[in-house]
Scaffold this active site. Sequence first.
Site, mmCIF file in Angstrom:
data_model
loop_
_atom_site.group_PDB
_atom_site.id
_atom_site.type_symbol
_atom_site.label_atom_id
_atom_site.label_comp_id
_atom_site.label_asym_id
_atom_site.label_seq_id
_atom_site.Cartn_x
_atom_site.Cartn_y
_atom_site.Cartn_z
ATOM 1 N N ASP A 181 11.736 62.871 73.795
ATOM 2 C CA ASP A 181 10.425 63.069 73.611
ATOM 3 C C ASP A 181 9.431 62.622 75.041
ATOM 4 O OD1 ASP A 181 10.534 64.681 71.627
ATOM 5 O OD2 ASP A 181 9.995 63.257 70.196
ATOM 6 N N ARG B 242 7.274 66.386 68.924
ATOM 7 C CA ARG B 242 6.480 66.807 67.549
ATOM 8 C C ARG B 242 5.064 66.386 67.935
ATOM 9 N NH1 ARG B 242 10.024 64.153 63.463
ATOM 10 N NH2 ARG B 242 9.948 62.772 65.133
ATOM 11 N N ARG C 269 28.285 52.761 75.515
ATOM 12 C CA ARG C 269 29.444 52.031 76.382
ATOM 13 C C ARG C 269 28.988 50.739 77.391
ATOM 14 N NH1 ARG C 269 30.600 53.750 81.930
ATOM 15 N NH2 ARG C 269 32.955 54.080 82.394
HETATM 16 P P1 ADP Z 1 12.809 58.307 66.627
HETATM 17 O O1 ADP Z 1 13.486 56.922 66.839
HETATM 18 O O2 ADP Z 1 13.673 59.206 67.525
HETATM 19 O O3 ADP Z 1 11.433 58.415 66.890
HETATM 20 P P2 ADP Z 1 12.296 58.557 63.643
HETATM 21 O O4 ADP Z 1 10.891 58.518 64.015
HETATM 22 O O5 ADP Z 1 12.788 59.457 62.767
HETATM 23 O O6 ADP Z 1 13.099 58.657 65.007
HETATM 24 O O7 ADP Z 1 12.675 57.155 63.527
HETATM 25 C C1 ADP Z 1 14.129 56.747 63.061
HETATM 26 C C2 ADP Z 1 14.379 55.884 61.931
HETATM 27 O O8 ADP Z 1 13.608 54.523 62.289
HETATM 28 C C3 ADP Z 1 13.622 56.136 60.762
HETATM 29 O O9 ADP Z 1 14.477 57.111 59.913
HETATM 30 C C4 ADP Z 1 13.386 54.865 60.102
HETATM 31 O O10 ADP Z 1 14.863 54.474 59.489
HETATM 32 C C5 ADP Z 1 13.200 53.857 61.198
HETATM 33 N N1 ADP Z 1 11.863 53.623 61.307
HETATM 34 C C6 ADP Z 1 10.946 54.371 61.549
HETATM 35 N N2 ADP Z 1 9.497 53.957 61.414
HETATM 36 C C7 ADP Z 1 9.721 52.929 60.815
HETATM 37 C C8 ADP Z 1 8.861 51.798 60.421
HETATM 38 N N3 ADP Z 1 7.534 51.863 60.523
HETATM 39 N N4 ADP Z 1 9.295 50.594 59.846
HETATM 40 C C9 ADP Z 1 10.767 50.574 59.782
HETATM 41 N N5 ADP Z 1 11.702 51.488 60.316
HETATM 42 C C10 ADP Z 1 11.098 52.524 60.870
HETATM 43 O O1 F6P Z 2 12.206 62.933 68.221
HETATM 44 C C1 F6P Z 2 13.076 64.005 68.945
HETATM 45 C C2 F6P Z 2 12.886 65.203 68.236
HETATM 46 O O2 F6P Z 2 13.830 66.069 69.126
HETATM 47 C C3 F6P Z 2 11.530 65.917 68.580
HETATM 48 O O3 F6P Z 2 11.212 66.389 69.522
HETATM 49 C C4 F6P Z 2 11.680 66.756 67.298
HETATM 50 O O4 F6P Z 2 10.216 67.304 66.822
HETATM 51 C C5 F6P Z 2 12.597 66.059 66.124
HETATM 52 O O5 F6P Z 2 13.237 64.933 67.027
HETATM 53 C C6 F6P Z 2 13.243 67.053 65.315
HETATM 54 O O6 F6P Z 2 13.935 66.096 64.475
HETATM 55 P P1 F6P Z 2 15.219 66.633 63.644
HETATM 56 O O7 F6P Z 2 16.533 66.544 64.608
HETATM 57 O O8 F6P Z 2 15.426 65.662 62.665
HETATM 58 O O9 F6P Z 2 14.887 68.289 63.401
#
Ligand code: ADP
Ligand code: F6P
Length: 323
Positions: free
Chosen positions: A127, A171, A21
């Site tokens: 997190d 995690r 928003r």
């Molecule tokens: P969060 O942002 O909550 O930590 P994730 O670790 O699952 O969640 O990352 C979200 C998305 O960001 C991944 O599904 C992917 O599309 C992108 N991403 C994660 N790591 C990389 C990377 N090293 N390079 C490019 N994109 C990435």
């Molecule tokens: O990154 C946020 C988080 O909630 C972590 O604390 C947890 O391990 C993970 O996402 C869970 O992922 P999903 O929603 O894909 O089960």
Amino acid sequence: MRRIAVLTSGGDAPGMNAAIRAVTRSAIDRGCDVIGILNGYRGLIEDRTMPLGARETGGIIQRGGTILGSARSLEFKTPEGQRKALRTLNQYGIEGLVVIGGNGSQQGSHALSQLGFPVVGVASTIDNDLIGSDITIGVDTALNIALEAIDRLKITASSHQRAFLLEVMGRDCGYLALMSAIAGGAEYAVVPEIPTDPEDVAQTISRAYDKGKAHAIVVVAEGAEYNAEKLAEYFKVHSDRLGFALRVTTLGHVQRGGNPGAFDRILGSRLGAAAVDCLLSGEKGVLVGLVKGAEQTTPLAEVAGKTKGIDMRMLELARVLDK
Ligand code: ADP
Ligand code: F6P
């Protein structure tokens, strides 16, 4: 800059809608169009968008989750996926992108930024492991949900003289476990960053019993080597030394599903607006976070692929306060 886009990525977090928003309304205020990308990076690859205006972002500040949807996209990690994403951005004449998300999502921002696209990240994950923000959007609400669970568990635990293992999210990061243990008056926090000897946990529980406490609460981060399941398994064999009977509760996604509290609504609003300021002033390739109470930018290169680590002073505080 005439047109920007915004997406939410990774695990959803309460307050993401406040940030969407704020991005939209700040951009409109500055004469800029806004396009919402659906389902994170996957939506960029699959060309799934929606126009965002003042009305599309009405009635959402109080809602948890994200109206844009979120996703995890393996394809976006590949050069081909990133090329497809750039194609969509160019096709819509988008000149800047705001990425609201956590650690992995900001690695994605960094990748796009390295390909030359103007990106600004907004620190949002329950997190709280992102470098560049003392606190991220969603943490406060998630913590309050964990606290409500602890308060309730204490009531039933006291009635039955039981110990509870409460598993919370995290995690690779024990922030939620540690802070909810401190705020909830738990006996012990088990975090992924510090190796935990299950014997130490057992002794803490049995000491609580010997002190005459009516209950003992151990908050466990899901990513700890000894998560709740493994600890419970260990205690099955050694249960005679605990004093209390043991029960296990796993909070799971309940923590992520709440409506944002005041703190996350305000944080989302502040960081979303600051991200637009950055893009429009030509600052790019940065994460916007809250540092010492103020909106501050940190280069994505310093953020991507790193985590903040646990605050040892808070671990010590948790130890001192358990009496
Ligand atoms: P969060 O942002 O909550 O930590 P994730 O670790 O699952 O969640 O990352 C979200 C998305 O960001 C991944 O599904 C992917 O599309 C992108 N991403 C994660 N790591 C990389 C990377 N090293 N390079 C490019 N994109 C990435
Ligand atoms: O990154 C946020 C988080 O909630 C972590 O604390 C947890 O391990 C993970 O996402 C869970 O992922 P999903 O929603 O894909 O089960």
